[in-house]
Design a protein around this motif. Sequence first.
Motif, mmCIF file in Angstrom:
data_model
loop_
_atom_site.group_PDB
_atom_site.id
_atom_site.type_symbol
_atom_site.label_atom_id
_atom_site.label_comp_id
_atom_site.label_asym_id
_atom_site.label_seq_id
_atom_site.Cartn_x
_atom_site.Cartn_y
_atom_site.Cartn_z
ATOM 1 N N TYR A 109 -71.233 -24.335 20.751
ATOM 2 C CA TYR A 109 -69.980 -24.479 21.503
ATOM 3 C C TYR A 109 -69.798 -25.907 22.014
ATOM 4 O O TYR A 109 -68.688 -26.440 21.996
ATOM 5 C CB TYR A 109 -69.907 -23.456 22.639
ATOM 6 N N ARG A 133 -66.639 -28.472 20.905
ATOM 7 C CA ARG A 133 -65.819 -29.214 21.875
ATOM 8 C C ARG A 133 -65.893 -30.724 21.631
ATOM 9 O O ARG A 133 -64.882 -31.419 21.666
ATOM 10 C CB ARG A 133 -66.247 -28.884 23.304
ATOM 11 N N ASP A 189 -62.954 -33.320 20.561
ATOM 12 C CA ASP A 189 -62.659 -34.528 21.341
ATOM 13 C C ASP A 189 -62.626 -35.773 20.453
ATOM 14 O O ASP A 189 -61.867 -36.707 20.718
ATOM 15 C CB ASP A 189 -63.685 -34.729 22.458
#
Length: 85
Positions: free
Chosen positions: A47, A51, A55
């Motif tokens: 996870y 992310r 980004d």
Amino acid sequence: METSPQLLKGLLDIAVLAVLTRGESYGYAVLAALGDAGIPAAYPSVYGTLRRLEDLGYLSSRTQDSPAGPERRYYAITAVGRSEL
């Protein structure tokens, strides 16, 4: 021979991007695909990688209602992510 955390992080980046070349998917399914490929990845690592890659612009995401619980975040590889892979 001990594997450095930086090397593992880089390998996980490549593995996650490779899984998502098959099509859009959500975190748990990415984790399961990695496991099926023999890549032992921990839930928080996957996870966090999703992310971070988002980004960086390598992934895009969207949320969708789930019939079995809370909404899911689906990830897809971007053109920049394909180029990086």
